[in-house]
Design a protein around this motif. Structure first.
Motif, PDB file in Angstrom:
ATOM      1  N   GLN A   1       0.800  -1.229   0.000  1.00  0.00           N
ATOM      2  CA  GLN A   1       0.000   0.000   0.000  1.00  0.00           C
ATOM      3  C   GLN A   1       0.831   1.277   0.000  1.00  0.00           C
ATOM      4  O   GLN A   1       0.322   2.352  -0.320  1.00  0.00           O
TER       5      GLN A   1
ATOM      6  N   LYS B   1      -8.988  -2.776  -1.700  1.00  0.00           N
ATOM      7  CA  LYS B   1      -8.299  -1.538  -2.066  1.00  0.00           C
ATOM      8  C   LYS B   1      -9.063  -0.313  -1.555  1.00  0.00           C
ATOM      9  O   LYS B   1      -8.465   0.625  -1.006  1.00  0.00           O
TER      10      LYS B   1
ATOM     11  N   ILE C   1      -8.581   0.051   2.240  1.00  0.00           N
ATOM     12  CA  ILE C   1      -7.270   0.623   2.567  1.00  0.00           C
ATOM     13  C   ILE C   1      -7.270   2.125   2.321  1.00  0.00           C
ATOM     14  O   ILE C   1      -6.820   2.917   3.169  1.00  0.00           O
ATOM     15  N   GLU C   2      -7.766   2.539   1.168  1.00  0.00           N
ATOM     16  CA  GLU C   2      -7.779   3.962   0.824  1.00  0.00           C
ATOM     17  C   GLU C   2      -8.664   4.760   1.780  1.00  0.00           C
ATOM     18  O   GLU C   2      -8.334   5.894   2.152  1.00  0.00           O
TER      19      GLU C   2
END
Length: 486
Positions: free
Chosen positions: A63, A78, A81-82
């Motif tokens: 990441q 994803k 995480i963002e």
């Protein structure tokens, strides 16, 4: 202050629905079905096989690597995480509140001090990095304090740095050695003070070599330092507790009787638990302390005001009473609580874990399997196994049962233990992904703790108070300092 409050509000809104997830016990991962209870449905749908778990780990580890942005698998992972990254310091929801080291140096450009002496002796790489940076920052802070008191007669030679939680004297000895500022290293532990004094004696023999290695033989300050052997007169140690009643002027007279010290800079490099918050309170309550640079750590050792902590050990905080969280009036009015596991999580380093591609210890899975075994054997009581060395799951169970004195109630063959481990093989790989998912909250919780401390300083009226990213997080995970000037 309003911006800090808005950022705190945003983080709380994000954390609140996830607090049970953040505070869950990994021991209960299998028996309480944590994957189904806490992992977002989009991720559960994307990750269902061992192969997918292994691929997902690559996404977590990558990441911080821009090249991994092209990964088109697992959009739910994803996006998760963002989304969590938005609530870390520097993210979109906590932007502009923390200065980089260069920004801080630029703000103090007229008072800026630099590290010139290359001295790696008696320190590991991590400590070298921390000490080189922190010593220059504290010296710059002292210079700014002298500049701010221009007209009152306070000069650099009248200042004294108090290093709270001095330990082995890594930072304090470097401030004295590099910048010629007098430092009193204070630690409650007599063994730490003794070790600091022994290290100081060993350090004196290393100074001439370090001066030569740094090409500073012609520098008047370092030439005099080597010739006159002045480290003892600049750095001294004390075994005691500095609290809100301590008269620092009298303390300075005791250890530096030839000086005229009435202005103090309080510093602390990785002050554990409540010591960090209490240093900030001491800065506020003691008028002779004009500056502070504090890097905290060990959040799990803090005492919280609005949560009953079943793991809290009062003997570990006997020298630093009171509550370490929350500090700000704003969060205290909200009665906000984190919890022991959340504070423990905040002490983890997501940057280092990703850089080293770290998996959680196999023993984490072994302990979750042991919990299954306990239930299957009718052992309902919750047990604390603690740390132990083992060679595989079978060995782990045998040693745990002996430690807990459960040999009579837990009787199971080696074949049965291997069958149990095989039965949950996929879940044990899944557990590692769960650990990485939960770890995404670590810097978010730490951000809230740090913003609470900064807001406390602002509430006390210190507009010149800052969060500064001093260290490289992979090298030194607790990398943010609270810095303030009166």
């Amino acid at each position: 202050m309003d911006r800090i409050r808005h950022q705190i509000d945003a983080i709380i809104r994000f954390l609140k629905p996830n607090m049970e997830f953040i505070n869950c016990h990994m021991v209960d991962y299998l028996t309480e079905q944590h994957w189904k209870r806490f992992v977002p449905g989009t991720i559960q749908n994307e990750l269902q096989t061992v192969g997918e778990y292994l691929q997902a780990k690559e996404l977590f580890w990558g990441q911080f690597d821009p090249s991994c942005d092209e990964h088109d698998r697992f959009p739910g992972v994803k996006n998760f995480i963002e989304n969590t990254r938005r609530y870390r310091l520097g993210g979109s929801e906590a932007q502009g509140v923390a200065l980089s080291l260069e920004e801080f140096k630029e703000a103090l450009s007229d008072c800026r001090k630099e590290t010139r002496l290359k001295m790696t002796e008696l320190m590991n790489m991590k400590k070298c990095h921390e000490v080189e940076v922190a010593a220059a920052v504290v010296a710059s802070l002292c210079s700014a304090m002298a500049s701010a008191s221009h007209g009152t007669g306070t000069k650099m030679q009248d200042m004294l740095v108090i290093d709270a939680g001095d330990g082995k004297g890594y930072l304090s000895s470097r401030i004295a050695l590099e910048h010629g500022i007098k430092v009193l290293g204070v630690d409650c532990n007599e063994a730490n003070t003794s070790n600091a004094e022994k290290r100081r004696e060993r350090l004196k023999n290393k100074i001439p070599k370090a001066v030569r290695k740094s090409n500073l033989e012609e520098d008047a300050y370092f030439t005099t330092l080597v010739k006159e052997d002045t480290l003892d007169s600049l750095y001294r140690t004390a075994t005691q507790l500095i609290d809100f009643r301590t008269n620092l002027i009298e303390l300075a007279e005791e250890y530096f009787p030839l000086g005229n010290h009435s202005t103090f800079c309080l510093c602390g490099l990785h002050t554990c638990g409540n010591l960090g918050p209490n240093c900030l309170r001491l800065f506020h309550q003691n008028p002779t302390i004009k500056g502070i640079c504090n890097v905290g750590c060990c959040y799990h050792l803090m005492l919280e005001q609005f949560v009953v902590d079943e793991f809290y050990n009062p003997t570990k905080a006997s020298d630093n009473p009171g509550h370490g969280f929350p500090m700000s009036t704003y969060l205290r009015e909200h009665h906000f609580a984190l919890g022991h596991n959340a504070r423990n999580l905040a002490s983890e380093s997501i940057e280092r874990a990703c850089a080293n591609r770290e998996n959680p210890s196999d023993k984490l899975g072994f302990r979750a399997l042991l919990q299954v075994l306990f239930l299957e054997c009718g052992e309902k009581k919750s047990h604390q196994v603690g740390r132990l060395k083992c060679n595989g799951f079978v060995d782990y169970v045998r040693k745990s049962v002996r430690r807990l004195e459960l040999m009579e109630s837990i009787t199971i063959t080696e074949e049965s233990l291997l069958e149990l481990e095989g039965r949950f093989a996929a879940e044990l790989e899944q557990l590692k992904v769960f650990y990485l998912i939960r770890q995404q909250f670590a810097p978010v919780v730490e951000t809230l703790i740090l913003l609470d401390r900064l807001l406390y300083l602002r509430e006390c009226g210190y507009e010149r108070s800052f969060l500064v990213k001093l260290f490289e997080p992979i090298v030194s995970p607790r990398c943010y300092a609270l810095i303030a000037l009166k």
